[in-house]
Design an enzyme around this catalytic site. Sequence first.
Site, PDB file in Angstrom:
ATOM      1  N   LYS A  11     -70.477 -28.567 -33.112  1.00  0.00           N
ATOM      2  CA  LYS A  11     -69.618 -28.994 -34.165  1.00  0.00           C
ATOM      3  C   LYS A  11     -69.474 -30.691 -34.324  1.00  0.00           C
ATOM      4  O   LYS A  11     -69.996 -31.299 -33.568  1.00  0.00           O
ATOM      5  CB  LYS A  11     -68.166 -28.521 -34.112  1.00  0.00           C
ATOM      6  CG  LYS A  11     -68.069 -27.030 -34.133  1.00  0.00           C
ATOM      7  CD  LYS A  11     -66.589 -26.484 -34.117  1.00  0.00           C
ATOM      8  CE  LYS A  11     -66.604 -24.875 -34.085  1.00  0.00           C
ATOM      9  NZ  LYS A  11     -65.252 -24.267 -34.291  1.00  0.00           N
ATOM     10  N   TYR A  51     -68.055 -19.764 -43.002  1.00  0.00           N
ATOM     11  CA  TYR A  51     -66.754 -19.197 -42.601  1.00  0.00           C
ATOM     12  C   TYR A  51     -66.108 -18.398 -43.582  1.00  0.00           C
ATOM     13  O   TYR A  51     -64.886 -18.553 -43.684  1.00  0.00           O
ATOM     14  CB  TYR A  51     -65.740 -20.441 -42.070  1.00  0.00           C
ATOM     15  CG  TYR A  51     -66.138 -21.053 -41.025  1.00  0.00           C
ATOM     16  CD1 TYR A  51     -66.063 -20.411 -39.913  1.00  0.00           C
ATOM     17  CD2 TYR A  51     -66.713 -22.207 -40.836  1.00  0.00           C
ATOM     18  CE1 TYR A  51     -66.255 -20.659 -38.422  1.00  0.00           C
ATOM     19  CE2 TYR A  51     -66.986 -22.949 -39.491  1.00  0.00           C
ATOM     20  CZ  TYR A  51     -66.713 -22.182 -38.323  1.00  0.00           C
ATOM     21  OH  TYR A  51     -67.071 -22.635 -37.194  1.00  0.00           O
ATOM     22  N   PHE A  59     -56.029 -22.301 -41.911  1.00  0.00           N
ATOM     23  CA  PHE A  59     -56.847 -23.278 -41.459  1.00  0.00           C
ATOM     24  C   PHE A  59     -57.978 -23.264 -42.008  1.00  0.00           C
ATOM     25  O   PHE A  59     -59.112 -24.408 -41.830  1.00  0.00           O
ATOM     26  CB  PHE A  59     -56.904 -23.247 -39.749  1.00  0.00           C
ATOM     27  CG  PHE A  59     -57.522 -21.854 -39.108  1.00  0.00           C
ATOM     28  CD1 PHE A  59     -59.072 -21.615 -39.446  1.00  0.00           C
ATOM     29  CD2 PHE A  59     -56.831 -20.755 -38.784  1.00  0.00           C
ATOM     30  CE1 PHE A  59     -59.515 -20.304 -39.069  1.00  0.00           C
ATOM     31  CE2 PHE A  59     -57.331 -19.597 -38.404  1.00  0.00           C
ATOM     32  CZ  PHE A  59     -58.653 -19.467 -38.577  1.00  0.00           C
ATOM     33  N   THR A  93     -60.851 -20.025 -28.120  1.00  0.00           N
ATOM     34  CA  THR A  93     -60.801 -20.943 -29.223  1.00  0.00           C
ATOM     35  C   THR A  93     -59.918 -22.096 -28.994  1.00  0.00           C
ATOM     36  O   THR A  93     -60.083 -23.335 -29.471  1.00  0.00           O
ATOM     37  CB  THR A  93     -60.347 -20.214 -30.658  1.00  0.00           C
ATOM     38  OG1 THR A  93     -60.899 -18.962 -30.752  1.00  0.00           O
ATOM     39  CG2 THR A  93     -60.282 -20.920 -31.977  1.00  0.00           C
ATOM     40  N   ASN A 114     -63.357 -28.224 -31.688  1.00  0.00           N
ATOM     41  CA  ASN A 114     -63.281 -27.529 -30.511  1.00  0.00           C
ATOM     42  C   ASN A 114     -64.731 -27.293 -29.901  1.00  0.00           C
ATOM     43  O   ASN A 114     -65.198 -26.391 -29.492  1.00  0.00           O
ATOM     44  CB  ASN A 114     -62.498 -26.143 -30.398  1.00  0.00           C
ATOM     45  CG  ASN A 114     -63.238 -25.193 -31.504  1.00  0.00           C
ATOM     46  OD1 ASN A 114     -63.927 -25.726 -32.368  1.00  0.00           O
ATOM     47  ND2 ASN A 114     -62.364 -24.051 -31.704  1.00  0.00           N
ATOM     48  N   HIS A 117     -69.398 -23.411 -31.957  1.00  0.00           N
ATOM     49  CA  HIS A 117     -69.080 -22.126 -32.580  1.00  0.00           C
ATOM     50  C   HIS A 117     -70.054 -21.273 -32.101  1.00  0.00           C
ATOM     51  O   HIS A 117     -71.056 -21.574 -31.317  1.00  0.00           O
ATOM     52  CB  HIS A 117     -69.368 -22.337 -34.000  1.00  0.00           C
ATOM     53  CG  HIS A 117     -69.844 -20.888 -34.760  1.00  0.00           C
ATOM     54  ND1 HIS A 117     -68.605 -20.362 -35.246  1.00  0.00           N
ATOM     55  CD2 HIS A 117     -70.882 -20.070 -34.777  1.00  0.00           C
ATOM     56  CE1 HIS A 117     -68.904 -18.998 -35.615  1.00  0.00           C
ATOM     57  NE2 HIS A 117     -70.370 -18.956 -35.529  1.00  0.00           N
ATOM     58  N   GLU A 128     -75.405 -14.820 -39.189  1.00  0.00           N
ATOM     59  CA  GLU A 128     -75.495 -16.577 -39.096  1.00  0.00           C
ATOM     60  C   GLU A 128     -76.833 -17.059 -38.626  1.00  0.00           C
ATOM     61  O   GLU A 128     -76.923 -18.303 -38.906  1.00  0.00           O
ATOM     62  CB  GLU A 128     -74.404 -16.614 -37.822  1.00  0.00           C
ATOM     63  CG  GLU A 128     -72.841 -16.307 -38.310  1.00  0.00           C
ATOM     64  CD  GLU A 128     -71.821 -16.554 -37.179  1.00  0.00           C
ATOM     65  OE1 GLU A 128     -70.818 -16.409 -37.746  1.00  0.00           O
ATOM     66  OE2 GLU A 128     -72.205 -16.933 -35.933  1.00  0.00           O
TER      67      GLU A 128
HETATM   68  P1  IDP Z   1     -63.963 -19.164 -32.487  1.00  0.00           P
HETATM   69  O1  IDP Z   1     -64.442 -20.336 -32.930  1.00  0.00           O
HETATM   70  O2  IDP Z   1     -63.448 -18.920 -31.145  1.00  0.00           O
HETATM   71  O3  IDP Z   1     -64.603 -17.741 -32.892  1.00  0.00           O
HETATM   72  P2  IDP Z   1     -62.070 -18.307 -34.671  1.00  0.00           P
HETATM   73  O4  IDP Z   1     -61.067 -17.474 -34.808  1.00  0.00           O
HETATM   74  O5  IDP Z   1     -63.541 -17.700 -35.262  1.00  0.00           O
HETATM   75  O6  IDP Z   1     -62.595 -18.937 -33.317  1.00  0.00           O
HETATM   76  O7  IDP Z   1     -62.057 -19.389 -35.968  1.00  0.00           O
HETATM   77  C1  IDP Z   1     -62.927 -20.381 -36.317  1.00  0.00           C
HETATM   78  C2  IDP Z   1     -62.525 -21.792 -36.141  1.00  0.00           C
HETATM   79  O8  IDP Z   1     -61.532 -22.158 -36.850  1.00  0.00           O
HETATM   80  C3  IDP Z   1     -62.242 -22.229 -34.788  1.00  0.00           C
HETATM   81  O9  IDP Z   1     -63.396 -22.368 -33.712  1.00  0.00           O
HETATM   82  C4  IDP Z   1     -61.354 -23.318 -34.972  1.00  0.00           C
HETATM   83  O10 IDP Z   1     -62.502 -24.457 -35.257  1.00  0.00           O
HETATM   84  C5  IDP Z   1     -60.784 -23.062 -36.202  1.00  0.00           C
HETATM   85  N1  IDP Z   1     -59.360 -22.415 -35.949  1.00  0.00           N
HETATM   86  C6  IDP Z   1     -59.164 -21.270 -35.773  1.00  0.00           C
HETATM   87  N2  IDP Z   1     -57.700 -20.950 -35.419  1.00  0.00           N
HETATM   88  C7  IDP Z   1     -57.258 -22.214 -35.881  1.00  0.00           C
HETATM   89  C8  IDP Z   1     -55.772 -22.698 -35.905  1.00  0.00           C
HETATM   90  O11 IDP Z   1     -54.897 -21.976 -35.585  1.00  0.00           O
HETATM   91  N3  IDP Z   1     -55.571 -23.844 -36.144  1.00  0.00           N
HETATM   92  C9  IDP Z   1     -56.754 -24.794 -36.420  1.00  0.00           C
HETATM   93  N4  IDP Z   1     -58.147 -24.338 -36.544  1.00  0.00           N
HETATM   94  C10 IDP Z   1     -58.223 -23.225 -35.978  1.00  0.00           C
HETATM   95 MG    MG Z   2     -65.274 -16.819 -34.666  1.00  0.00          MG
END
Ligand code: IDP
Ligand code: MG
Length: 139
Positions: A11, A51, A59, A93, A114, A117, A128
């Site tokens: 990212k 997304y 978010f 996550t 984070n 992805h 994807e």
């Molecule tokens: P993942 O990346 O671990 O699969 P997902 O639930 O698919 O997690 O969420 C996609 C992305 O959205 C996360 O990697 C993170 O960047 C962001 N995200 C997810 N949950 C939150 C949140 O509660 N607050 C802010 N950003 C979030």
């Molecule tokens: Mg995801």
Amino acid sequence: MAKEQTLSLIKPDGVARGLVGEVIGRFEKNGLQIRALKMVRLTLEEARAFYAVHQGRSFYDSLTRFMSSGPIVALILEGEEAIRRNRELMGATDWRQAEAGTIRADLARDIEANVVHGSDGPETAAREIAFFFSELEKA
Ligand code: IDP
Ligand code: MG
């Protein structure tokens, strides 16, 4: 168990912080082979399409702005159970809940920014991979 492919993204925070080599090294050391690789910058519209599954979540707007805020690195990773293994290497996550030794536990300090992805299942991986790579770009 047959080989499978998954999509990984480093990212904008990971690229800006100079973590590309560190993250790719972890994939290579853990049996995930690189089958395609490029740096791209998504437009906001492209990030929103990528997304789309999260549309309506609190978010979503912030996440898609962040994902289009700078260059990212996209990779196709291949290996036995590549989807699950990549998710294991990434960690949860939320970096605070990620297991020690995972990419997010070691390198992330923000739930949104984070570092990585990774596709979460076979259908997602196929969608994807096709989102980022043409047939011509696959080794
Ligand atoms: P993942 O990346 O671990 O699969 P997902 O639930 O698919 O997690 O969420 C996609 C992305 O959205 C996360 O990697 C993170 O960047 C962001 N995200 C997810 N949950 C939150 C949140 O509660 N607050 C802010 N950003 C979030
Ligand atoms: Mg995801």
